[in-house]
Design a protein around this motif. Sequence first.
Motif, PDB file in Angstrom:
ATOM      1  N   SER A  50       0.856  -1.182   0.000  1.00 47.80           N
ATOM      2  CA  SER A  50       0.000   0.000   0.000  1.00 47.80           C
ATOM      3  C   SER A  50       0.891   1.231   0.000  1.00 47.80           C
ATOM      4  CB  SER A  50      -0.914   0.021   1.227  1.00 47.80           C
ATOM      5  OG  SER A  50      -1.611   1.265   1.298  1.00 47.80           O
ATOM      6  N   LYS A  51       0.770   2.034  -1.056  1.00 55.08           N
ATOM      7  CA  LYS A  51       1.505   3.291  -1.177  1.00 55.08           C
ATOM      8  C   LYS A  51       0.506   4.446  -1.244  1.00 55.08           C
ATOM      9  CE  LYS A  51       5.119   0.977  -3.909  1.00 55.08           C
ATOM     10  NZ  LYS A  51       5.896   1.003  -5.186  1.00 55.08           N
ATOM     11  N   VAL A  52      -0.583   4.287  -0.530  1.00 52.19           N
ATOM     12  CA  VAL A  52      -1.689   5.224  -0.634  1.00 52.19           C
ATOM     13  C   VAL A  52      -1.521   6.422   0.290  1.00 52.19           C
ATOM     14  CG1 VAL A  52      -4.178   5.522  -0.325  1.00 52.19           C
ATOM     15  CG2 VAL A  52      -3.297   3.440  -1.389  1.00 52.19           C
ATOM     16  N   PHE A  53      -1.521   6.183   1.587  1.00 54.87           N
ATOM     17  CA  PHE A  53      -1.626   7.267   2.565  1.00 54.87           C
ATOM     18  C   PHE A  53      -0.311   8.008   2.805  1.00 54.87           C
ATOM     19  CE2 PHE A  53      -4.783   3.975   3.686  1.00 54.87           C
ATOM     20  CZ  PHE A  53      -5.928   4.696   3.395  1.00 54.87           C
ATOM     21  N   ASP A  72      -1.394   2.657   5.980  1.00 50.90           N
ATOM     22  CA  ASP A  72      -0.894   1.828   4.878  1.00 50.90           C
ATOM     23  C   ASP A  72      -0.662   0.391   5.336  1.00 50.90           C
ATOM     24  OD1 ASP A  72      -0.835   3.286   2.483  1.00 50.90           O
ATOM     25  OD2 ASP A  72       0.947   4.401   3.108  1.00 50.90           O
ATOM     26  N   ARG A  73      -0.179   0.231   6.565  1.00 51.97           N
ATOM     27  CA  ARG A  73       0.031  -1.128   7.080  1.00 51.97           C
ATOM     28  C   ARG A  73      -1.288  -1.877   7.179  1.00 51.97           C
ATOM     29  NH1 ARG A  73      -0.579  -4.335  11.063  1.00 51.97           N
ATOM     30  NH2 ARG A  73      -1.786  -2.815  12.258  1.00 51.97           N
ATOM     31  N   ARG A  74      -2.313  -1.201   7.666  1.00 55.18           N
ATOM     32  CA  ARG A  74      -3.619  -1.833   7.800  1.00 55.18           C
ATOM     33  C   ARG A  74      -4.207  -2.175   6.431  1.00 55.18           C
ATOM     34  NH1 ARG A  74      -6.807   1.267  12.791  1.00 55.18           N
ATOM     35  NH2 ARG A  74      -5.074   1.187  14.296  1.00 55.18           N
ATOM     36  N   LEU A  75      -4.024  -1.262   5.471  1.00 50.54           N
ATOM     37  CA  LEU A  75      -4.544  -1.531   4.136  1.00 50.54           C
ATOM     38  C   LEU A  75      -3.791  -2.691   3.489  1.00 50.54           C
ATOM     39  CD1 LEU A  75      -6.492  -0.849   1.897  1.00 50.54           C
ATOM     40  CD2 LEU A  75      -4.908   0.929   1.105  1.00 50.54           C
ATOM     41  N   THR A  76      -2.502  -2.788   3.745  1.00 56.87           N
ATOM     42  CA  THR A  76      -1.712  -3.901   3.206  1.00 56.87           C
ATOM     43  C   THR A  76      -2.264  -5.233   3.687  1.00 56.87           C
ATOM     44  OG1 THR A  76       0.314  -2.567   3.033  1.00 56.87           O
ATOM     45  CG2 THR A  76       0.581  -4.955   3.132  1.00 56.87           C
TER      46      THR A  76
END
Length: 277
Positions: A50-53, A72-76
């Motif tokens: 995840s490279k979003v937030f 990002d960790r949670r989304l990953t």
Amino acid sequence: MVRSRSLLFAAVLVAFTAGCASQRLSGADLDRVQRPAFISRIEDGAGPKSKVFQEDDAYADKLKKLEPKEADRRLTVKLQQAVTRFELSERLRVTTLSRLPEEAPWTDTVDPARVASALESFLVEEVPANAPDYDLMAPLGADTIVEFVIQDYGMRSEDGRAGAYLKGYGRMFKLAGRSELWRRPFDMDGVKQGAPHLDPFKVGKEPELFRLAMTDLLDKVADMFVKDLTPKNRKGAVPSGSTAPDTVPSAVTPAAAVAPAPPEHPLPPGELPDPDP
């Protein structure tokens, strides 16, 4: 000394560029292929990421006290739940092979079950991260390897618009001598290609949305590979035999999304904020 360093840098640059460059498959080279074996794998550390937030501050107000790195960790974690590495690599292999014309050499490919068994990856969740021992394909009668490699994948965002991305390459080489007949890098990016916004907060509640986005990118890569692997300047290939039925893993086949349970308040551990109505 300066000249030596310059020459060394130039050599490394040329090697890197050659490794990333495309190599077109000629009809004459394909006519020389008799029995190809297909291998699809994902490199170690390729993803999902995840490279979003952390790379897009458009979500700062929505995150409130939640740190971008933690978001990002949670989304990953959610992306990992959506689709496995094995499913991704198999989708690319199966879709490409199923869309190739019913003519030699594609009708004479090595049985994928025998390939998987020889590489000790049969009926496992994870494909080998490192390059396999290609010589194991020789006893199966293969003279050529068609390999698909995923090097990086996940989600990214620009200016509040997120999407899935997928990077890697495909190549074909002769088993004897390892001379390459074809190479095609790919860099599929939903954000750059104008795909509909993939709301990261919705993905946090419905990871299936990421799976569907990845499926779309994989199928586009497969179409690109099929076009490359069917050169027009052949002497003429005719059907020769048949291959065993091969299907895309059901886990990657789009299915109806399950409605997420109503979020609890305050924010549960490991969860992202709810998407906007």
